[in-house]
Design an enzyme around this catalytic site. Structure first.
Site, PDB file in Angstrom:
ATOM      1  N   LYS A   1      26.410  41.132  30.347  1.00 16.59           N
ATOM      2  CA  LYS A   1      27.541  40.036  31.024  1.00 16.59           C
ATOM      3  C   LYS A   1      26.840  38.760  30.702  1.00 16.59           C
ATOM      4  O   LYS A   1      27.601  37.954  30.645  1.00 16.59           O
ATOM      5  CB  LYS A   1      27.580  40.716  32.438  1.00 16.59           C
TER       6      LYS A   1
ATOM      7  N   THR B   1      24.595  37.418  28.982  1.00 17.62           N
ATOM      8  CA  THR B   1      24.489  37.358  27.692  1.00 17.62           C
ATOM      9  C   THR B   1      25.964  36.698  27.183  1.00 17.62           C
ATOM     10  O   THR B   1      26.029  35.581  26.261  1.00 17.62           O
ATOM     11  CB  THR B   1      24.073  38.420  26.968  1.00 17.62           C
TER      12      THR B   1
ATOM     13  N   ARG C   1      24.208  32.693  38.162  1.00 19.22           N
ATOM     14  CA  ARG C   1      23.151  33.097  39.281  1.00 19.22           C
ATOM     15  C   ARG C   1      21.892  32.866  38.842  1.00 19.22           C
ATOM     16  O   ARG C   1      21.483  32.944  37.718  1.00 19.22           O
ATOM     17  CB  ARG C   1      23.470  34.168  40.017  1.00 19.22           C
TER      18      ARG C   1
ATOM     19  N   LYS D   1      14.952  45.048  35.458  1.00 17.21           N
ATOM     20  CA  LYS D   1      15.410  44.234  34.349  1.00 17.21           C
ATOM     21  C   LYS D   1      14.291  43.374  33.604  1.00 17.21           C
ATOM     22  O   LYS D   1      14.542  43.325  32.327  1.00 17.21           O
ATOM     23  CB  LYS D   1      16.358  43.152  35.135  1.00 17.21           C
TER      24      LYS D   1
ATOM     25  N   ALA E   1      25.199  41.594  44.106  1.00 20.67           N
ATOM     26  CA  ALA E   1      26.723  41.935  44.018  1.00 20.67           C
ATOM     27  C   ALA E   1      26.934  43.182  44.762  1.00 20.67           C
ATOM     28  O   ALA E   1      28.171  43.816  45.189  1.00 20.67           O
ATOM     29  CB  ALA E   1      27.476  41.887  42.672  1.00 20.67           C
TER      30      ALA E   1
ATOM     31  N   PHE F   1      27.292  42.747  38.332  1.00 19.02           N
ATOM     32  CA  PHE F   1      27.678  44.161  38.289  1.00 19.02           C
ATOM     33  C   PHE F   1      28.881  44.214  37.648  1.00 19.02           C
ATOM     34  O   PHE F   1      29.690  43.439  37.150  1.00 19.02           O
ATOM     35  CB  PHE F   1      27.521  44.817  39.438  1.00 19.02           C
TER      36      PHE F   1
ATOM     37  N   PHE G   1      26.423  45.925  19.508  1.00 15.75           N
ATOM     38  CA  PHE G   1      24.924  46.556  19.164  1.00 15.75           C
ATOM     39  C   PHE G   1      24.828  46.848  17.755  1.00 15.75           C
ATOM     40  O   PHE G   1      25.859  47.495  17.073  1.00 15.75           O
ATOM     41  CB  PHE G   1      24.600  47.674  20.011  1.00 15.75           C
TER      42      PHE G   1
ATOM     43  N   TRP H   1      24.879  38.056  20.675  1.00 14.78           N
ATOM     44  CA  TRP H   1      23.364  38.248  20.668  1.00 14.78           C
ATOM     45  C   TRP H   1      22.772  37.879  19.576  1.00 14.78           C
ATOM     46  O   TRP H   1      21.572  37.315  19.757  1.00 14.78           O
ATOM     47  CB  TRP H   1      23.303  39.504  21.213  1.00 14.78           C
TER      48      TRP H   1
END
Length: 559
Positions: free
Chosen positions: A74, A76, A97, A108, A276, A304, A384, A412
């Protein structure tokens, strides 16, 4: 298989521009920036106040399906879309954030985007940054210290030591501190009582900083924090302890948005960071509203999945700040959708269109939910390398049957060049004027009914259960004048239900509200459901085990 360059290696190789140059693109003169080194700065309150009469740009929300261990991307996508909008000639900013140290060292390992769609300096942003979280921790714990100090020196306010509600915080996952007994060791240490720690991003001070419009509003909200109750059950406020002024002093600099840049040297505000699944999960109002004065398009995210982040963005942040979003992007990956369809993580690399189609029910629910707020939606398929053409087409076909569009995004790997199609679609939606934003419940609805409205309309729950004590507490708060506040649902991020293992789009499940907390300063009522914890724990193998300094003095292990 080709070697994949890590996020931190990509970020470290970036050619950053001086932060004064990034500010100049937005019309921010150097005297209105407070630099923290060469690549980050805070924007002065004087400059922010001077922008108030400028028109607002378009506000774009990036949200996602329910997170899975397979990853969704998200942040990214938020960063990539901001770069993509600038690439097609639009003046755009992103607002995200600040990462919490807890998740960085827990699961993470970093949260500043990924691949060629990141905000930099990545290492600073993920660690101490400009010290905002430390200031919030200090302000919160100053209030805690003043409560115990007041009780020690005679308790003039007649605080019932059994009803002190203000806990302490630290910005780290530490399950051992969830429940503690303090003031042990004799008379000189005070009166022993039960207490505990939450993580800093769950602090009401964090929520207040992210919802306050200016320093005056900040101090007013801090004063409104309820810290305890007297023996007659009347509330004791932070202002009664004369703590609000000193807390505001500690937060003076933290209130100023942090200006940084993306890998493609586009401007970004990184400011605030309430969780969140516990708090309201959005960056600061002051950063978002300032960005809307400085750019034609502002891309922001909510934490999230859309059942938590987007719902709170709409029902709390937008409601309270008077924001009206123009479009929403829901991020999904083929891998995560297959996981929602029942595929084990180790098998996600194999094509499975049937499982993918089953898992798309989760995506469909989020699309329908966001539309309930009157906001047009597009789906971003975060690509991906293992995705097959058949799987990507299956997602596109599924979303088309919903009357929406799914666009494959390769930001990405390719940066802004890989997300141009989504950028053009977002511009089309934002300029169409079709957004008719409305929260899903009115201010004057009773608090329990607001909780039930979110559970029914967003979670598709069949029932909400709550003890008599919880229901009575809500009624007391209504009688005290807090009935018009929105509700902030504390729920697992992994499912529409309160059971983190229940993936897909469950119907008719039961949402158990086991506790409610009044955040009178922030301006919402927290409903804690299921087994959600306000102080997370570290996993069996935390990311901290792999974060080190190498022989050259560089950080390794941040993703």
């Amino acid at each position: 298989m080709p070697t994949v360059t890590s996020d931190i290696e990509i970020a470290r190789a970036a050619t950053k521009k001086p932060i004064f140059e990034i500010g100049a693109r937005l019309g921010i003169a150097s005297e209105n920036l407070v630099p923290y080194g060469h690549d980050k700065a805070k924007v002065s309150a004087e400059f922010i106040n001077a922008q108030s009469k400028k028109p607002d740009g378009k506000l774009i929300l990036v949200t996602a399906i329910n997170p899975t261990p397979a990853g969704e991307g998200k942040t990214t996508t938020t960063v990539g879309l901001g770069d993509g909008l600038n690439r097609i000639g639009k003046k755009a900013m992103i607002c995200v954030r600040e990462p919490s140290l807890g998740p960085c060292f827990g699961v993470k390992g970093g949260a500043a985007g990924g691949g060629h769609a990141q905000v930099v300096p990545m290492e600073d942003i993920n660690l101490h940054f400009t010290g905002d979280f430390h200031a919030i921790t200090s302000a919160h714990n100053l209030l805690a210290a003043m409560i115990d100090n007041h009780i020690y020196w005679g308790n003039e306010l007649n605080i019932d030591v059994r009803r002190v509600t203000w806990r302490r915080v630290m910005d780290m996952n530490d399950r051992a501190l969830r429940e503690i007994v303090g003031s042990l060791g004799g008379v000189s240490n005070g009166f022993p009582r039960e207490g505990g720690f939450d993580i800093t991003v769950a602090s009401e001070v964090m929520a207040i900083l992210c919802l306050a419009s200016d320093l005056e509003d900040l101090e007013r909200r801090l004063g409104n924090i309820i810290v305890a109750y007297r023996t007659d059950k009347t509330p004791v406020f932070a202002r009664d302890l004369k703590a609000d002024g000193a807390m505001a002093v500690l937060l003076k600099d933290a209130m100023q948005p942090n200006l940084v840049q993306t890998l493609e040297n586009n401007p970004a505000f990184v400011h605030g960071g309430p969780f969140a699944n516990i708090a309201h999960g959005c960056n600061s109002v002051i950063a978002t509203k300032t960005a809307l004065k400085l750019a034609d398009y502002v891309v922001t995210e909510a934490g999230f999945g859309a059942d938590l982040g987007a719902e709170k963005f709409f029902d709390i942040k937008c409601r309270k700040a008077g924001l009206k979003p123009d479009a929403a992007v829901i991020v999904a990956t083929v891998r995560a959708l297959k996981m929602n369809g029942g595929v084990a993580k180790d098998d996600l690399g194999r094509e499975d269109v049937e499982a993918l189609t089953r898992g798309c029910s989760n995506l469909g629910r989020h699309v329908a939910n966001v539309r309930k707020f009157g906001v047009p939606v597009v789906v971003a398929i975060n690509h991906f390398i293992s995705d097959t053409d058949a799987e990507v087409q299956a997602v596109k076909d599924y979303v088309a049957h919903l009357g929406a569009e799914a666009i494959l995004c390769r930001h990405w790997a390719e940066g802004s060049a890989g997300i141009e199609e989504l950028a053009w679609k977002v511009v089309e939606m934002a300029q169409s004027g079709t957004a008719k934003f409305e929260p899903i419940y009115p201010d004057d609805m009773p608090l329990m009914e607001k909780i039930e409205a979110v559970a029914a309309k967003i979670y598709h729950a069949g029932e909400v259960t709550a003890t008599k004590a919880v229901r009575d507490q809500l009624k007391v708060w209504e009688e005290q004048g807090y009935g018009d506040l929105p509700v902030c649902m504390a729920k697992t991020q992994y499912s529409f239900s309160t059971d983190p293992a229940l993936r897909g789009a469950p119907e008719g499940h039961v949402v158990q509200v086991r506790e409610v907390r009044l955040s009178a300063g922030a301006g919402f009522v927290v409903a804690i459901t299921g087994e959600i914890m306000t102080m997370p724990g570290l996993p069996r193998s935390p990311a901290a085990e792999r974060i080190v300094l190498n022989d050259q003095g560089y950080i390794e292990g941040l993703f």
